[in-house]
Each structure stands twice: as structure tokens, then as C-alpha cells.
Motif scaffolding. Structure first.
Motif, PDB file in Angstrom:
ATOM      1  N   UNK A  44      12.843   4.759   4.736  1.00  0.00           N
ATOM      2  CA  UNK A  44      13.506   4.991   6.161  1.00  0.00           C
ATOM      3  C   UNK A  44      13.350   3.021   7.002  1.00  0.00           C
ATOM      4  N   UNK A  45      13.233   1.950   6.492  1.00  0.00           N
ATOM      5  CA  UNK A  45      12.982   1.099   6.938  1.00  0.00           C
ATOM      6  C   UNK A  45      14.462   0.591   7.579  1.00  0.00           C
ATOM      7  N   UNK A 100       1.162  -1.073  -0.416  1.00  0.00           N
ATOM      8  CA  UNK A 100       0.064   0.245   0.512  1.00  0.00           C
ATOM      9  C   UNK A 100       0.865   1.065   0.238  1.00  0.00           C
ATOM     10  N   UNK A 101       2.168   1.301   0.925  1.00  0.00           N
ATOM     11  CA  UNK A 101       3.011   2.406   0.689  1.00  0.00           C
ATOM     12  C   UNK A 101       4.027   2.524   0.615  1.00  0.00           C
ATOM     13  N   UNK A 102       4.450   1.150  -0.367  1.00  0.00           N
ATOM     14  CA  UNK A 102       6.057   0.675  -0.420  1.00  0.00           C
ATOM     15  C   UNK A 102       6.751   0.213   0.167  1.00  0.00           C
ATOM     16  N   UNK A 103       6.652  -0.095   1.687  1.00  0.00           N
ATOM     17  CA  UNK A 103       7.295  -0.535   2.766  1.00  0.00           C
ATOM     18  C   UNK A 103       7.118  -2.001   2.370  1.00  0.00           C
ATOM     19  N   UNK A 104       5.842  -2.789   1.915  1.00  0.00           N
ATOM     20  CA  UNK A 104       6.045  -4.290   1.461  1.00  0.00           C
ATOM     21  C   UNK A 104       6.596  -4.265   0.448  1.00  0.00           C
ATOM     22  N   UNK A 105       6.890  -3.401  -0.657  1.00  0.00           N
ATOM     23  CA  UNK A 105       7.145  -3.596  -1.758  1.00  0.00           C
ATOM     24  C   UNK A 105       9.049  -3.776  -2.019  1.00  0.00           C
ATOM     25  N   UNK A 106       9.181  -3.088  -0.643  1.00  0.00           N
ATOM     26  CA  UNK A 106      10.942  -2.730  -0.533  1.00  0.00           C
ATOM     27  C   UNK A 106      11.141  -4.435   0.446  1.00  0.00           C
ATOM     28  N   UNK A 107      10.127  -4.686   1.394  1.00  0.00           N
ATOM     29  CA  UNK A 107      10.349  -6.201   1.652  1.00  0.00           C
ATOM     30  C   UNK A 107      10.658  -7.525   0.631  1.00  0.00           C
ATOM     31  N   UNK A 108       9.762  -7.036  -1.060  1.00  0.00           N
ATOM     32  CA  UNK A 108       9.362  -7.963  -1.325  1.00  0.00           C
ATOM     33  C   UNK A 108      10.474  -8.231  -2.470  1.00  0.00           C
TER      34      UNK A 108
END
Length: 184
Positions: free
Chosen positions: A159-160, A11-19
Motif C-alpha cells: 500500500x506504499x 522489519x515489515x517490508x516497507x523499507x525492503x520495497x524502498x530498497x
């Protein structure tokens, strides 16, 4: 050689970076579920051809996003024919709170995999839970069932915590290694 696919909604890009980190470790292709809960063209075919499917969703209100749930409901057509039976599955999630009920999301992904007759690959890393542990240590958040990440609600995807991304990368590497062992 095995084929690993990372299927995710972000939704906000965090899960995409993890993916992206998981895919980097696994040497996997990425399939993003779009904002309307749909797969891109060829997405279903890529999932059918995969030896392992690593699923990711943000944790919203204690479970997967509605977009991921729409995909899961649509997968009932594959379920009916047992098209993913005996594939390897794994999962990851991200939320703003340290706990955030991420385990509920991982349990949802696990249950979906089990309904498809899949075999689950765990995180396979002990948690960093000593007094000397630092936020960027491997598996600092302490998950066994899948990779998890956390960033404050007002922090962007950039910022993760690097440790969460490294844990995600190592998780992808593990799934690929298990898939290769399972296939041989």
C-alpha cells in the motif's frame, strides 16, 4: 562502470520495497540485514568492493532499527582499517508517521558514513511543496539528505505511495550517476 550496493534492514517490508526501488534506479545489488542483525555470506566483501553504499533502515523510535545498529557496530572493524574511506554513501528510511523523526535516522546514517571517511550524496531533488502538489509527486515529503517514505501503520508494504517509490528509484539513479562522475 561503478559498483553500487544497497544495504538495508526491513522489519515489515516497507523499507525492503524502498530498497528495491533504490536498487532499480542505481542498477545496484541488494544486501539485506537479517532479523538477527547479520549480513549474508559475502556481504562484507560486497561492501568492500562497492564504489557506493546506499544504506536503508526503517525509522523505529527515532533512529535505525536495532538490527541495523548491530551491523553499524560490527563495521567498526572496517572503520579501524579505514576500509571504506572515500566511498560514496547515501541513505533512505521509511516510517508510519508523516514526520516520524525520519531525519534522525538519516542523520544517523550520515554520521556512520562520515565516521568511515565517506562522502555523502544528497537527494538532489527539490521538494514538491506548492499548493498544487499531490502525494505522489517527487519528494512530496520534502527530504534533502536522503530518500524517505511513509505509509500508515496499518498499511502493508503493498500500500506504499507510488510517489515515494518513484522518489526512491530516482534517488538510486542519482547516486549511480554521481558515482560514475566521481570515478571518472
Amino acid at each position: 562502470m561503478t559498483t553500487v550496493v544497497v544495504l538495508y534492514h526491513s522489519g515489515y517490508g516497507h523499507t525492503q520495497r524502498m530498497a528495491q526501488a533504490v536498487a532499480s534506479g542505481a542498477g545496484a545489488d541488494l544486501i539485506a540485514i537479517d532479523a538477527d542483525g547479520n549480513l549474508p555470506e559475502g556481504g562484507w566483501d560486497a561492501l568492500a568492493a562497492a564504489d557506493a553504499i546506499i544504506m536503508g533502515s526503517p525509522t523505529y523510535m527515532g533512529s535505525v532499527s536495532w538490527q541495523f545498529k548491530k551491523f553499524a557496530d560490527a563495521s567498526s572493524k572496517v572503520w579501524y582499517t579505514q576500509g571504506w574511506k572515500d566511498k560514496l554513501f547515501a541513505g533512505f528510511t521509511h516510517s508510519a508517521a508523516m514526520n516520524g523523526d525520519k531525519s534522525s535516522t538519516l542523520n544517523y546514517l550520515f554520521t556512520l558514513a562520515m565516521q568511515h571517511g565517506g562522502l555523502w550524496v544528497s537527494q538532489g531533488v527539490m521538494p514538491s511543496n506548492s499548493k498544487a502538489a499531490q502525494r505522489n509527486d517527487p519528494n512530496y515529503l520534502g527530504s534533502y539528505s536522503g530518500a524517505i517514505g511513509q505509509a500508515p501503520a496499518d498499511a502493508g508494504a503493498g500500500d506504499m505511495a507510488p510517489g515515494d517509490l518513484e522518489s526512491a528509484r530516482a534517488f538510486g539513479e542519482r547516486v549511480a550517476a554521481v558515482s560514475a562522475r566521481f570515478k571518472s
